[in-house]
Design an enzyme around this catalytic site. Structure first.
Site, PDB file in Angstrom:
ATOM      1  N   GLY A  45       0.724  -1.268  -0.117  1.00 49.50           N
ATOM      2  CA  GLY A  45      -0.086  -0.018   0.049  1.00 49.50           C
ATOM      3  C   GLY A  45       0.848   1.538   0.084  1.00 49.50           C
ATOM      4  CG  HIS A  98       9.849  -1.438  -1.789  1.00 49.77           C
ATOM      5  ND1 HIS A  98       8.678  -0.907  -1.106  1.00 49.77           N
ATOM      6  CD2 HIS A  98       9.312  -1.304  -3.256  1.00 49.77           C
ATOM      7  CE1 HIS A  98       7.860  -0.630  -1.977  1.00 49.77           C
ATOM      8  NE2 HIS A  98       8.256  -0.902  -3.138  1.00 49.77           N
ATOM      9  CB  SER A 205      -5.613   9.749  -0.089  1.00 51.63           C
ATOM     10  OG  SER A 205      -6.490   9.807   0.990  1.00 51.63           O
ATOM     11  NE  ARG A 234      -5.015  -7.959  -6.399  1.00 52.03           N
ATOM     12  CZ  ARG A 234      -5.648  -8.460  -5.656  1.00 52.03           C
ATOM     13  NH1 ARG A 234      -6.381  -9.455  -6.323  1.00 52.03           N
ATOM     14  NH2 ARG A 234      -5.713  -8.375  -4.497  1.00 52.03           N
ATOM     15  CE  LYS A 235     -10.838  -8.817  -6.024  1.00 53.15           C
ATOM     16  NZ  LYS A 235     -11.199 -10.002  -5.233  1.00 53.15           N
TER      17      LYS A 235
HETATM   18  P1  A3P Z   1      -4.487  -4.629  -4.463  1.00 53.08           P
HETATM   19  O1  A3P Z   1      -3.499  -5.424  -5.391  1.00 53.08           O
HETATM   20  O2  A3P Z   1      -4.853  -5.713  -3.359  1.00 53.08           O
HETATM   21  O3  A3P Z   1      -5.282  -4.021  -4.972  1.00 53.08           O
HETATM   22  P2  A3P Z   1       2.035  -0.799  -3.363  1.00 53.08           P
HETATM   23  O4  A3P Z   1       1.635   0.487  -3.486  1.00 53.08           O
HETATM   24  O5  A3P Z   1       2.741  -1.189  -2.012  1.00 53.08           O
HETATM   25  O6  A3P Z   1       2.437  -1.206  -4.394  1.00 53.08           O
HETATM   26  O7  A3P Z   1       0.609  -1.606  -3.005  1.00 53.08           O
HETATM   27  C1  A3P Z   1      -0.405  -1.795  -3.904  1.00 53.08           C
HETATM   28  C2  A3P Z   1      -1.876  -2.192  -3.107  1.00 53.08           C
HETATM   29  O8  A3P Z   1      -2.229  -1.004  -2.507  1.00 53.08           O
HETATM   30  C3  A3P Z   1      -2.966  -2.794  -4.158  1.00 53.08           C
HETATM   31  O9  A3P Z   1      -3.532  -3.663  -3.588  1.00 53.08           O
HETATM   32  C4  A3P Z   1      -3.466  -1.451  -4.415  1.00 53.08           C
HETATM   33  O10 A3P Z   1      -4.769  -1.675  -4.867  1.00 53.08           O
HETATM   34  C5  A3P Z   1      -3.480  -0.753  -3.001  1.00 53.08           C
HETATM   35  N1  A3P Z   1      -3.967   0.656  -3.059  1.00 53.08           N
HETATM   36  C6  A3P Z   1      -3.445   1.848  -3.675  1.00 53.08           C
HETATM   37  N2  A3P Z   1      -4.095   2.855  -3.310  1.00 53.08           N
HETATM   38  C7  A3P Z   1      -5.046   2.301  -2.446  1.00 53.08           C
HETATM   39  C8  A3P Z   1      -6.043   3.250  -1.704  1.00 53.08           C
HETATM   40  N3  A3P Z   1      -6.250   4.299  -1.968  1.00 53.08           N
HETATM   41  N4  A3P Z   1      -6.972   2.660  -0.964  1.00 53.08           N
HETATM   42  C9  A3P Z   1      -6.652   1.159  -0.787  1.00 53.08           C
HETATM   43  N5  A3P Z   1      -5.853   0.575  -1.445  1.00 53.08           N
HETATM   44  C10 A3P Z   1      -4.853   0.875  -2.168  1.00 53.08           C
END
Ligand code: A3P
Length: 272
Positions: A45, A98, A205, A234-235
């Site tokens: 996230g 990371h 956000s 994704r979700k």
């Molecule tokens: P999913 O693959 O379950 O959708 P990162 O930014 O570290 O790569 O993490 C990506 C994950 O954070 C993805 O999860 C993405 O959808 C989720 N994400 C990004 N923005 C978000 C938001 N505003 N609210 C909730 N989840 C979010």
């Protein structure tokens, strides 16, 4: 060129990373007291937290997030793209990483820079968010987990959780108590926002808002191996693991989790 290279036990995507940069950022990059670092294991996230922090900095004004790509607003220290931006930037910097503990810039451990550690649990997890599982298994070029084991990464960084310049946040808390978590981040960063400014941070956000912003959804970055052909957002839900794990897999994961994360206080992991 191989898609991956190894550096001190950790595999990195060669398209995004370079050995010399990992080395230089660890040994020579100076993190300043006034810097803020967003630290996470991939797919925790991270981009959501970056968006939130950017919006806190602008008191909810979306101009910055709508006009500058996320990797320029908060460059990743260890990347080919991010490192040059950071070393040439004056004043307080927002940056992401990371990196595992042992490869992180050494200067940080002597600094007062603020670190927000975002913890979410993904790969092989019954722990409530399937993001990285789906990401890794759908990427043909991704035979290994970049950035090392989640357990190592999380264990080592959690050892700093009591430090004053350290804020621990979880994806699950961010999902469940978004406003409260944003207020916590504001306190940590020493930013006082009015209720209507907080409303704007929440609004811009949100998952839906971010999905539509080209600067945030990685659609501007199609060559990036980490997103190539994959849906970055994704979700955006917790608990999706239930749709992917059998009961036996969930139990097996639970056992490994107990072993690897033994010694941490109960309650530290919000998905347990
Ligand atoms: P999913 O693959 O379950 O959708 P990162 O930014 O570290 O790569 O993490 C990506 C994950 O954070 C993805 O999860 C993405 O959808 C989720 N994400 C990004 N923005 C978000 C938001 N505003 N609210 C909730 N989840 C979010």
């Amino acid at each position: 060129m191989s898609a991956y290279f190894w550096f001190e036990g950790i595999s990195f995507h060669a398209m995004v990373h370079k050995r010399e940069i990992i080395e230089e950022s660890r040994d020579k990059f100076v993190i300043r007291d006034e810097d803020t670092v967003i630290l996470s294991y991939p797919k925790s996230g991270t981009n959501w937290l970056i968006e939130t922090v950017c919006l806190i900095q602008t008191k909810g004004n979306p101009k910055w997030i709508q006009s500058v790509p996320v990797w320029q607003r908060s460059p990743w220290i260890e990347t080919k793209k991010g490192f040059p931006i950071l070393i040439n930037k004056e004043g307080p910097r927002l940056m992401s990483s990371h990196l595992p503990f042992h490869l992180f810039p050494k200067s940080f451990f002597r600094s007062k820079a603020k670190v927000a550690l975002l913890m979410g649990i993904f790969i092989l997890c019954h722990a409530l968010h399937i993001s990285n599982w789906s990401f890794q298994t759908s990427s043909r070029s991704s035979p290994r987990v970049p950035c090392g084991s989640w357990f190592e990464h999380t264990r080592n960084w959690l050892s700093m959780r009591e430090n004053d310049n350290f804020l621990l946040i979880s994806y699950e808390d961010m999902k469940k108590n978004t406003r409260v978590t944003i207020e916590k981040i504001c306190d940590f960063l020493g930013k006082k926002l009015e209720p209507d400014e907080l409303d704007l941070v929440l609004k811009y956000s949100s998952f839906q808002a971010m999905k539509e912003i080209k600067m945030s959804n990685f659609s501007l970055n199609p060559e990036d191996v980490l997103t190539n052909g994959l849906v970055h957002m994704r979700k955006g839900t917790t608990g999706d693991w239930k749709n992917h794990f059998t009961v036996a897999q969930a139990e097996a994961f639970d056992k490994v989790f107990q072993e690897k994360m033994a010694g941490f206080p109960p309650g530290l992991f919000p998905w347990k």
